[in-house]
Design a protein around this motif. Structure first.
Motif, PDB file in Angstrom:
ATOM      1  N   LEU A 270      52.948  29.783   2.264  1.00 12.77           N
ATOM      2  CA  LEU A 270      52.015  29.401   1.204  1.00 12.77           C
ATOM      3  C   LEU A 270      51.377  28.049   1.505  1.00 12.77           C
ATOM      4  O   LEU A 270      50.175  27.850   1.290  1.00 12.77           O
ATOM      5  CB  LEU A 270      52.747  29.366  -0.135  1.00 12.77           C
ATOM      6  CG  LEU A 270      52.920  30.733  -0.805  1.00 12.77           C
ATOM      7  CD1 LEU A 270      54.143  30.751  -1.705  1.00 12.77           C
ATOM      8  CD2 LEU A 270      51.675  31.095  -1.601  1.00 12.77           C
ATOM      9  N   GLY A 271      52.171  27.122   2.031  1.00  7.23           N
ATOM     10  CA  GLY A 271      51.613  25.831   2.414  1.00  7.23           C
ATOM     11  C   GLY A 271      50.594  25.956   3.528  1.00  7.23           C
ATOM     12  O   GLY A 271      49.529  25.325   3.496  1.00  7.23           O
ATOM     13  N   GLU A 272      50.910  26.790   4.508  1.00  5.23           N
ATOM     14  CA  GLU A 272      49.976  27.009   5.613  1.00  5.23           C
ATOM     15  C   GLU A 272      48.696  27.682   5.139  1.00  5.23           C
ATOM     16  O   GLU A 272      47.630  27.503   5.749  1.00  5.23           O
ATOM     17  CB  GLU A 272      50.650  27.863   6.686  1.00  5.23           C
ATOM     18  CG  GLU A 272      51.823  27.161   7.378  1.00  5.23           C
ATOM     19  CD  GLU A 272      52.699  28.130   8.159  1.00  5.23           C
ATOM     20  OE1 GLU A 272      52.316  29.320   8.261  1.00  5.23           O
ATOM     21  OE2 GLU A 272      53.758  27.714   8.650  1.00  5.23           O
ATOM     22  N   ALA A 273      48.785  28.444   4.053  1.00  5.46           N
ATOM     23  CA  ALA A 273      47.612  29.137   3.521  1.00  5.46           C
ATOM     24  C   ALA A 273      46.732  28.231   2.675  1.00  5.46           C
ATOM     25  O   ALA A 273      45.669  28.674   2.206  1.00  5.46           O
ATOM     26  CB  ALA A 273      48.045  30.346   2.692  1.00  5.46           C
ATOM     27  N   GLY A 274      47.162  27.000   2.455  1.00  3.11           N
ATOM     28  CA  GLY A 274      46.328  26.058   1.720  1.00  3.11           C
ATOM     29  C   GLY A 274      46.895  25.559   0.417  1.00  3.11           C
ATOM     30  O   GLY A 274      46.225  24.794  -0.295  1.00  3.11           O
TER      31      GLY A 274
ATOM     32  N   ILE B 290      59.574  19.894  -0.128  1.00  4.07           N
ATOM     33  CA  ILE B 290      59.374  19.033  -1.284  1.00  4.07           C
ATOM     34  C   ILE B 290      58.104  18.234  -1.045  1.00  4.07           C
ATOM     35  O   ILE B 290      57.975  17.553  -0.041  1.00  4.07           O
ATOM     36  CB  ILE B 290      60.564  18.079  -1.504  1.00  4.07           C
ATOM     37  CG1 ILE B 290      61.850  18.883  -1.779  1.00  4.07           C
ATOM     38  CG2 ILE B 290      60.295  17.140  -2.662  1.00  4.07           C
ATOM     39  CD1 ILE B 290      63.084  18.020  -1.967  1.00  4.07           C
ATOM     40  N   GLY B 291      57.169  18.353  -1.966  1.00  2.16           N
ATOM     41  CA  GLY B 291      55.916  17.625  -1.831  1.00  2.16           C
ATOM     42  C   GLY B 291      55.116  18.035  -0.605  1.00  2.16           C
ATOM     43  O   GLY B 291      54.344  17.241  -0.069  1.00  2.16           O
ATOM     44  N   GLY B 292      55.319  19.273  -0.156  1.00  2.00           N
ATOM     45  CA  GLY B 292      54.594  19.762   1.005  1.00  2.00           C
ATOM     46  C   GLY B 292      55.203  19.362   2.329  1.00  2.00           C
ATOM     47  O   GLY B 292      54.693  19.721   3.384  1.00  2.00           O
ATOM     48  N   GLU B 293      56.316  18.623   2.300  1.00  2.00           N
ATOM     49  CA  GLU B 293      56.977  18.192   3.523  1.00  2.00           C
ATOM     50  C   GLU B 293      58.302  18.934   3.687  1.00  2.00           C
ATOM     51  O   GLU B 293      58.961  19.287   2.719  1.00  2.00           O
ATOM     52  CB  GLU B 293      57.251  16.682   3.484  1.00  2.00           C
ATOM     53  CG  GLU B 293      56.006  15.827   3.378  1.00  2.00           C
ATOM     54  CD  GLU B 293      56.353  14.349   3.288  1.00  2.00           C
ATOM     55  OE1 GLU B 293      57.571  14.027   3.258  1.00  2.00           O
ATOM     56  OE2 GLU B 293      55.431  13.527   3.249  1.00  2.00           O
TER      57      GLU B 293
END
Length: 476
Positions: free
Chosen positions: A185-189, A5-8
């Protein structure tokens, strides 16, 4: 594994978790946070905060992130496929294909995103007309357990490429792979808040996504009854909807068909993923002049199937994913047996042996001579059971094929050009295959008619469904 959630990575507000079981062994393979309404509200807030910046990015910059994620998914294919098999049950080779399919979808929308353009015209007396396309805003996705990676790809690929942010709810029996893909996906930017995954029960998490007015569009894949409820929950806010609600796909085998190819088409089209595919072959109509030979060859092929743990070498079909699904298959077959509706020529029961006792297994099943009004034909059987009927010709086959509340997919097997032209025109389905079944590349629009749903996923059409048009007329 925690929710994104929210990148966390977060625990649920309640702090509670639920176990995820391997359907082949009953073992716990992981845990997921037991999310609720408060978690959905937090995800919607994060998606809302992330939307302006994400929508303002150029399509090329958004697409690059999808491409980098696809590369990383391919690099981790082995581990992701093992996780998918552990929680969903499918054979590892099918899991590998599904993970690659997820990467294919991201790559497709990477290539397509630059083509999302408006329209321009000069109209005499009105001036210059521009039709602009803008992202909708926060979108919601509710996905099932049968093909979690592929269906996640269908929903997020177009939505994110078009500039939307998203709140996604995986199925409770198969959330782990989706959560891992979101992390990649988060790790990819992918910026924080653009994609938020909330795990938990449909009656709380799913319903809040469907009815919350902050969510502008909901894409749901699942059974008809739940789809109707999603539509009702979404109606007050006048949300955009994509509903893919299952099917009872007919397969028609004409007397001039390549019997060997059609038999293999049944094997893949019915027993792939233990028959737990919306577009699987669920009704088989065979020309009576070849029916005996076809059934004989199909039965021999089915009896060579190896059923077992999807991680084991040589396994052709794994277990069903959940106990409710297995019970429904057992009940349908037992009821047909009690009513003497056809002859079970293969399967019809759970496999015997110590290795099967803890798993949710059922043998690949063929039932011949099924009456046309049987529940085996009228209801969607989400499992490895195939009813078969002989037909006098194309007229009868088309009439029976269309005599269903569903209209998702259909296939016809023939070498005759006139038959192909007529069948593809008259079959009431969102997708029709000729001399093949089940394959859906990301370039092809996918969706159904009648009770099989509304809207389309895949292809350029999906990008358009995640945008809103604004017409601008300028007169100088």
């Amino acid at each position: 594994m925690k929710m994104m959630i929210g990148g966390e990575r977060r625990d649920s507000v309640s702090g509670r978790v639920f176990p995820v079981h391997n359907p082949a062994t009953g073992d716990v393979v992981g845990e997921a946070p037991l999310g609720g309404e408060d978690d959905v509200l937090a995800a919607i807030e994060a998606a809302g905060e992330a939307f302006p910046d994400w929508a303002a990015k150029s399509p090329r910059d958004r697409a690059k992130i999808l491409f980098f994620a696809a590369e990383e998914v391919r690099r981790r294919n082995t581990d992701l496929a093992a996780l998918l098999t552990a929680e969903q049950g499918k054979p590892i080779r099918e899991a590998v294909d599904e993970i690659n399919g997820f990467a294919n979808i991201l790559e497709y929308y990477h290539a397509l995103s630059a083509g999302l353009r408006g329209e321009f015209a000069n109209l005499k007396g009105y001036g210059r007309v521009t039709v602009r396309r803008r992202p909708l805003g926060i979108c919601g996705a509710i996905i099932p357990w049968n093909m979690p990676a592929i269906i996640m790809g269908w929903k997020i690929g177009a939505a994110l490429a078009a500039g939307n942010t998203m709140v996604l709810k995986p199925a409770r029996t198969a959330p782990l792979t989706c959560m891992r893909l979101a992390e990649i996906l988060g790790e990819a930017g992918l910026p924080p808040g653009v994609l938020n995954v909330v795990t938990g029960p449909g009656e709380t998490v799913g319903r809040e996504i469907a009815r919350n007015p902050g969510v502008r569009k909901v894409s749901f894949t699942g059974e008809v009854g739940t789809g109707r409820q999603v539509a009702l929950d979404a109606a007050p806010a006048m949300k955009r909807l994509t509903l893919e609600l299952g099917g009872s796909d007919p397969m028609i085998v004409c007397d001039d068909a390549d019997i060997g190819a059609a038999v293999e088409g049944v094997i893949r089209g019915r027993y792939y993923n233990c028959g737990q595919v919306c577009t699987a072959v669920k009704r088989l109509y065979v020309s009576d002049s070849i029916a005996d030979e076809f059934v004989r060859r199909l039965t021999a092929r089915v009896e060579t199937f190896v059923v077992g743990n999807g991680m084991d070498r040589g396994v052709g079909m794994g277990p069903l994913n959940n106990r409710a699904g297995l019970n429904r298959v057992v009940n349908i077959v037992d009821a047909a047996r009690e009513r003497d509706e056809g002859k079970i020529v293969a399967g019809g029961r759970a496999p015997e042996g110590e290795q099967y006792k803890r798993g949710l297994f059922f043998l690949p099943t063929l039932i011949t001579g099924v009456p046309h009004d049987s529940v085996l034909f009228s209801e969607e059987i989400f499992g490895p059971v195939l009813p078969i009927a002989a037909v006098s010709g194309l007229d009868e086959a088309l009439e029976l094929a269309n005599n269903s509340r569903y209209g998702l997919g259909a296939s016809v097997w023939t070498r005759n050009a006139d038959t192909i032209a007529r069948a593809t025109e008259e079959l009431e389905a969102g997708i029709v295959w000729v001399n093949q079944h089940l394959r859906i590349p990301p370039e092809v629009p996918f969706g159904g008619t009648k009770a099989s749903g509304i809207g389309r996923e895949n292809g350029s059409r999906a990008l358009e469904e995640y945008t809103e048009e604004k017409a601008v007329l300028v007169r100088l």
